[in-house]
Structures are given as structure tokens and as C-alpha cells.
Design an enzyme around this catalytic site. Sequence first.
Site, PDB file in Angstrom:
ATOM      1  N   ARG A  40      -8.695  -0.184   4.612  1.00 49.26           N
ATOM      2  CA  ARG A  40      -7.832   0.823   3.967  1.00 49.26           C
ATOM      3  C   ARG A  40      -6.523   0.194   3.495  1.00 49.26           C
ATOM      4  O   ARG A  40      -5.923   0.636   2.521  1.00 49.26           O
ATOM      5  CB  ARG A  40      -7.498   1.938   4.961  1.00 49.26           C
ATOM      6  N   ARG A  85       1.054  14.243  12.710  1.00 56.19           N
ATOM      7  CA  ARG A  85       1.406  14.001  11.294  1.00 56.19           C
ATOM      8  C   ARG A  85       1.756  15.320  10.587  1.00 56.19           C
ATOM      9  O   ARG A  85       1.211  15.666   9.560  1.00 56.19           O
ATOM     10  CB  ARG A  85       0.264  13.298  10.573  1.00 56.19           C
ATOM     11  N   ASP A 112       4.788   0.143  12.009  1.00 56.78           N
ATOM     12  CA  ASP A 112       3.534  -0.446  11.504  1.00 56.78           C
ATOM     13  C   ASP A 112       3.357  -1.890  11.947  1.00 56.78           C
ATOM     14  O   ASP A 112       2.305  -2.478  11.691  1.00 56.78           O
ATOM     15  CB  ASP A 112       3.472  -0.369   9.975  1.00 56.78           C
ATOM     16  N   LYS A 136       0.839  -1.204   0.000  1.00 52.93           N
ATOM     17  CA  LYS A 136       0.000   0.000   0.000  1.00 52.93           C
ATOM     18  C   LYS A 136       0.870   1.248   0.000  1.00 52.93           C
ATOM     19  O   LYS A 136       0.643   2.176  -0.772  1.00 52.93           O
ATOM     20  CB  LYS A 136      -0.875   0.011   1.245  1.00 52.93           C
ATOM     21  N   ASN A 137       1.915   1.244   0.872  1.00 53.02           N
ATOM     22  CA  ASN A 137       2.704   2.465   1.075  1.00 53.02           C
ATOM     23  C   ASN A 137       3.701   2.719  -0.035  1.00 53.02           C
ATOM     24  O   ASN A 137       4.459   3.691  -0.003  1.00 53.02           O
ATOM     25  CB  ASN A 137       3.381   2.425   2.443  1.00 53.02           C
ATOM     26  N   CYS A 154      -4.182  12.417  12.704  1.00 52.20           N
ATOM     27  CA  CYS A 154      -5.013  11.200  12.760  1.00 52.20           C
ATOM     28  C   CYS A 154      -4.815  10.617  14.153  1.00 52.20           C
ATOM     29  O   CYS A 154      -4.159  11.195  15.013  1.00 52.20           O
ATOM     30  CB  CYS A 154      -4.593  10.217  11.671  1.00 52.20           C
ATOM     31  N   ARG A 209      -4.599  11.157   4.277  1.00 53.13           N
ATOM     32  CA  ARG A 209      -3.497  12.113   4.325  1.00 53.13           C
ATOM     33  C   ARG A 209      -2.397  11.752   3.338  1.00 53.13           C
ATOM     34  O   ARG A 209      -1.588  12.597   2.952  1.00 53.13           O
ATOM     35  CB  ARG A 209      -2.968  12.288   5.722  1.00 53.13           C
ATOM     36  N   ASP A 247       6.084  19.727   8.180  1.00 51.76           N
ATOM     37  CA  ASP A 247       7.089  20.798   8.134  1.00 51.76           C
ATOM     38  C   ASP A 247       8.331  20.392   7.346  1.00 51.76           C
ATOM     39  O   ASP A 247       8.937  21.209   6.637  1.00 51.76           O
ATOM     40  CB  ASP A 247       7.458  21.228   9.553  1.00 51.76           C
TER      41      ASP A 247
HETATM   42  C1  EPZ Z   1       4.498   6.608   6.144  1.00 51.79           C
HETATM   43  O1  EPZ Z   1       3.830   7.685   6.785  1.00 51.79           O
HETATM   44  C2  EPZ Z   1       3.500   5.458   6.103  1.00 51.79           C
HETATM   45  N1  EPZ Z   1       2.309   5.852   5.348  1.00 51.79           N
HETATM   46  C3  EPZ Z   1       3.097   5.066   7.518  1.00 51.79           C
HETATM   47  O2  EPZ Z   1       2.252   3.924   7.424  1.00 51.79           O
HETATM   48  C4  EPZ Z   1       4.357   4.669   8.292  1.00 51.79           C
HETATM   49  O3  EPZ Z   1       3.999   4.353   9.629  1.00 51.79           O
HETATM   50  C5  EPZ Z   1       5.349   5.837   8.268  1.00 51.79           C
HETATM   51  O4  EPZ Z   1       5.642   6.194   6.900  1.00 51.79           O
HETATM   52  C6  EPZ Z   1       6.655   5.474   8.963  1.00 51.79           C
HETATM   53  O5  EPZ Z   1       7.210   4.349   8.351  1.00 51.79           O
HETATM   54  C7  EPZ Z   1       2.362   5.890   3.993  1.00 51.79           C
HETATM   55  O6  EPZ Z   1       3.390   5.626   3.384  1.00 51.79           O
HETATM   56  C8  EPZ Z   1       1.080   6.255   3.287  1.00 51.79           C
HETATM   57  P1  EPZ Z   1       6.854   9.895   8.213  1.00 51.79           P
HETATM   58  P2  EPZ Z   1       4.501   9.175   6.769  1.00 51.79           P
HETATM   59  O7  EPZ Z   1       6.795  11.135   7.395  1.00 51.79           O
HETATM   60  O8  EPZ Z   1       5.177   9.377   5.466  1.00 51.79           O
HETATM   61  C9  EPZ Z   1       6.832  13.096  11.772  1.00 51.79           C
HETATM   62  C10 EPZ Z   1       0.373   2.602   7.809  1.00 51.79           C
HETATM   63  O9  EPZ Z   1      -0.075   2.046   8.822  1.00 51.79           O
HETATM   64  N2  EPZ Z   1       6.927  14.106  10.691  1.00 51.79           N
HETATM   65  O10 EPZ Z   1       8.046   9.006   8.117  1.00 51.79           O
HETATM   66  O11 EPZ Z   1       3.464  10.122   7.191  1.00 51.79           O
HETATM   67  C11 EPZ Z   1       5.483  12.371  11.744  1.00 51.79           C
HETATM   68  O12 EPZ Z   1       4.518  13.110  12.452  1.00 51.79           O
HETATM   69  C12 EPZ Z   1       0.896   4.021   7.892  1.00 51.79           C
HETATM   70  O13 EPZ Z   1       0.448   2.065   6.667  1.00 51.79           O
HETATM   71  C13 EPZ Z   1       7.105  15.439  11.033  1.00 51.79           C
HETATM   72  O14 EPZ Z   1       7.161  15.791  12.205  1.00 51.79           O
HETATM   73  O15 EPZ Z   1       5.577   8.993   7.939  1.00 51.79           O
HETATM   74  C14 EPZ Z   1       5.815  11.068  12.412  1.00 51.79           C
HETATM   75  O16 EPZ Z   1       5.787  11.240  13.824  1.00 51.79           O
HETATM   76  C15 EPZ Z   1       0.765   4.606   9.288  1.00 51.79           C
HETATM   77  N3  EPZ Z   1       7.199  16.359  10.033  1.00 51.79           N
HETATM   78  C16 EPZ Z   1       7.250  10.790  11.955  1.00 51.79           C
HETATM   79  O17 EPZ Z   1       7.778  12.048  11.523  1.00 51.79           O
HETATM   80  C17 EPZ Z   1       7.138  15.999   8.704  1.00 51.79           C
HETATM   81  O18 EPZ Z   1       7.246  16.882   7.827  1.00 51.79           O
HETATM   82  C18 EPZ Z   1       7.341   9.791  10.797  1.00 51.79           C
HETATM   83  O19 EPZ Z   1       6.566  10.326   9.745  1.00 51.79           O
HETATM   84  C19 EPZ Z   1       6.953  14.632   8.378  1.00 51.79           C
HETATM   85  C20 EPZ Z   1       6.864  13.701   9.385  1.00 51.79           C
END
Ligand code: EPZ
Length: 424
Positions: free
Chosen positions: A401, A123, A309, A24-25, A118, A94, A126
Site C-alpha cells: 500500500r 480513526r 509512522d 504517499k501521504n 483500522c 480510508r 469528528d
Molecule cells: C495521516 O492520517 C496519515 N495518513 C497517517 O499515515 C499518519 O500516521 C497520520 O496522518 C499522522 O501523521 C495519510 O495521510 C493518508 P490524523 P490521518 O487525522 O490524517 C485522531 C501511514 O502509515 N482524529 O492526524 O488519519 C485520529 O484517530 C498512515 O502512512 C480524531 O480523533 O491522521 C488519530 O488518533 C498511518 N478525529 C489522530 O487524531 C478526527 O477528526 C491523528 O489523526 C481526525 C483525527
Amino acid sequence: MADEIIVVSGNKRLAGEVAVSGAKNSALKLMAASILARGPVVIHNVPLISDIEMMAQVLHGLGAVIERDGHTLTVDTTDVTKYEAPYEFVSKMRASIAVLGPLIARFGKARVAMPGGCQIGARKIDMHFDGLSSLGVTFDVDHGVLIAQTPHGLHGANVTLDFPSVGATENILMAAVVADGTTIIENAAREPEIEDLVDILCSMGAHIEGAGSSTIVIEGRPLGEFHPCEHTTVGDRIEAGTFLAGGALTGGPVTVRGVDPSFLRMALMKLRMMGCSVETGEDWIRVSRDGRLISTDIQTLPHPGFPTDLQAQFILLASCAEGVSLITENVFENRFMFAAELMRMGADIALEDHHAIVRGVSKLQGAPVSATDLRAGAALVLAGIVAEGTTEIHNIYHIDRGYEDYVGKLTSLGASVRRVGADA
Ligand code: EPZ
């Protein structure tokens, strides 16, 4: 149906073989990347899940033509003229934010609704902003809509991420591939889905080195050089890890097919530490267990660390293991709601900040529970399979989803699990 539930009969053993779907991701981002190439982009091994349908709606709203033939999607963005991803879509998924980078690359501008938070955290985006700003993008926010522009075009830059964010790495990548000059992303995300995205971008004409490492180097190329291609999505390592956890939980043997075992090195190491036997082949993994599960400590971290995950699935394993496990969630700030639900089934878990202290119990009890995110929902179904009695899982739209035919796949492994209308 919104009010469907999953009903599970307990005390079952999962055993057999299941084929995992495409990731999915990755598939969601492969679809977004199609904005860069005019013409039919053919993507194989796309999972039949609601998030994919949502992304198809986002692209359709931009003017793309999407055809599905089983697990193959053909996305033709030739006639895409719009560069706006409206709130109605972004608020529901998102991951729609993944169109931001490609829209900027194609049009030099974009209007994307700010994604909300969420259940698992704020999420923030920045790091997306900061990275794209380094490439020459300016941002305004107007009533919840992010307005991106490139008054002087996109140019290469050195970008260092505070945290190896998957989404930020992807959006910066998909803009940098057409920037004027070279971009270096330091502290980039290393997830296998990033490598899959880089594969399709290179097939379209991008020049990228270093995918899978912390340093990715992109030589920008003119947008006109990008062309359609055909690509097969990598197998879903999280779906695979979910079924392997089910095998470890109930004894197995469970074999998952269609995934590269190297994507799950840390999770497989933890299964072995918890007393499981794990065998692997080129595209399959088998898990089984004879003795009791043994407690172990887990820290979730960006890849190649333990995947967040799979945190819920392994809290469940720890709940049924001998001893005490310390599970630390380092990626999201609020991803322990699953633990609260599992406690309704008799788990013994103490939550302290971003730590879960899990004391193994001899048996979980079936109970009505609610899914709080897709991974928690999937884990609650597994809990019901091993518990005493019957379990009802509510809010199963979360599961739909990200898991294709979860009930059918579990049934093929010997589970007694079915979907029923909540009013049944
Ligand atoms: C991706 O989310 C995945 N989703 C998530 O899977 C997965 O848990 C995550 O990567 C980590 O591996 C998809 O690919 C659609 P991040 P993403 O940006 O890209 C913080 C599932 O269950 N952050 O690596 O949103 C953020 O809040 C889902 O399939 C900032 O602070 O993850 C989080 O705490 C859940 N600022 C951490 O970093 C930013 O600009 C990791 O987020 C971006 C992120």
C-alpha cells in the site's frame, strides 16, 4: 497476489544508496485536489503503490480521466459530474475521505461513505465534521453514508482544531479555498505533506498563507478561478526513515536520496542519540554505525515531533540497542501490534497503555510473523534482515500500500529478501 509472503534471510548488512519515491501521504491528497481544477493536472514523482491505484479508482468513479506515464499522473476532472465516494473504495482505503473537501468545494455537496477504523485505531473524523460545519456545511448520515450539503454556500470562519489532525486540516483547507471570505485554521497540522498540498492549491489559484505553521490563513477565491497546473510530489520522509532505520540497525552506510532532510529532523536526532553517524545534503541523508546501538526514549507527536509512522521501525532499533527504551505512542490509540509480532522474534517488550518498555536483546530470531499495518510490515522485514535465521512476513499487502518495490530496493542494499507465493 493476496497470499504472497516475503521471505528474508538474516544476518545481513544493508549498505549502499536508494532513491525514495514520492510521498504517499501527499500524492493521495494532490490527486484529490485535482477535483478543484477543470483540465489536466500533471503530478510528477507519484509512487507506484496500491493506495495510489485505489485513489485513481475513486476519482475514475467520479468521472475523472487518469493517465499514468511512469511516475507521472495526469488527472483530468473536467467531466466529473458525480460527487459520491462509495463504500467499496472508502472501506478499503480510508484516505479516500480526502475527496470530501474538494467535492464540497466543487459541487456544494458530497456523499462519502463513512471510513471505518483500522488496526491502529478508531480513526474518527469528528474534527473534519466540526471544521467543515464552521464553513457552512451541514451533515447527515444515512446508512453509513456521510451526506454533506451547503444550503447557504461556503463562508470563511475561524476554525480551531482540538488536535493538529492531518486529514482534518487537509479537508478544511480544500473547502476553505473557495469559501466566501477568510478562513483561519488554528492548531493546524504542520506536516511537510500539508505544505505540499498548499503548494499545488496555490498553483491552481488558491490564496493561502502560513502552511507549515500552526496557523493557516485562506482567502477564499471563486471556483472558476482555479486552473490546472503541474506539480512534483515531495519525497517520502517515512520511506526514507524506514531505510535509514535499516542502515542504523545493520550498520550501513545507507544513503537515501530524493528527500529533504529537514522533514526528518527529530528522527535524525534520535538516530544520533542511539549512536549513529548521520550526514545530510540538500536532498540526501546517510546513516552508519560502528559501535552498539544505544537505548533512547521516544514520544510520537504531530510534526515536527517524532513521526508515529516511524514508531515501529524505532521500536525495532530499541529492541537491538544496549539498555532500556521507553517508547510512547501519543497519536494513535492502538499502534503497538507490531511489538507483539516482534516479541515472536525474541524482542523483550512490555506494553503499558500507550507506553512500550523495550529492553535490548543481543540477537533476534527469525520466525513467521504477520504485518498489521504498512509501517509494521516494513519494520518486520528489517527485523528479518538483522535476525538469526529465516523470517516469513505474511499479509504483505499492507506493505504494498505504501512502499514501491520495497523488496527490490532492499535487495539493492544487500538484503537477501524475496516475494514468494504463500503456498510455495
Ligand atoms: C495521516 O492520517 C496519515 N495518513 C497517517 O499515515 C499518519 O500516521 C497520520 O496522518 C499522522 O501523521 C495519510 O495521510 C493518508 P490524523 P490521518 O487525522 O490524517 C485522531 C501511514 O502509515 N482524529 O492526524 O488519519 C485520529 O484517530 C498512515 O502512512 C480524531 O480523533 O491522521 C488519530 O488518533 C498511518 N478525529 C489522530 O487524531 C478526527 O477528526 C491523528 O489523526 C481526525 C483525527
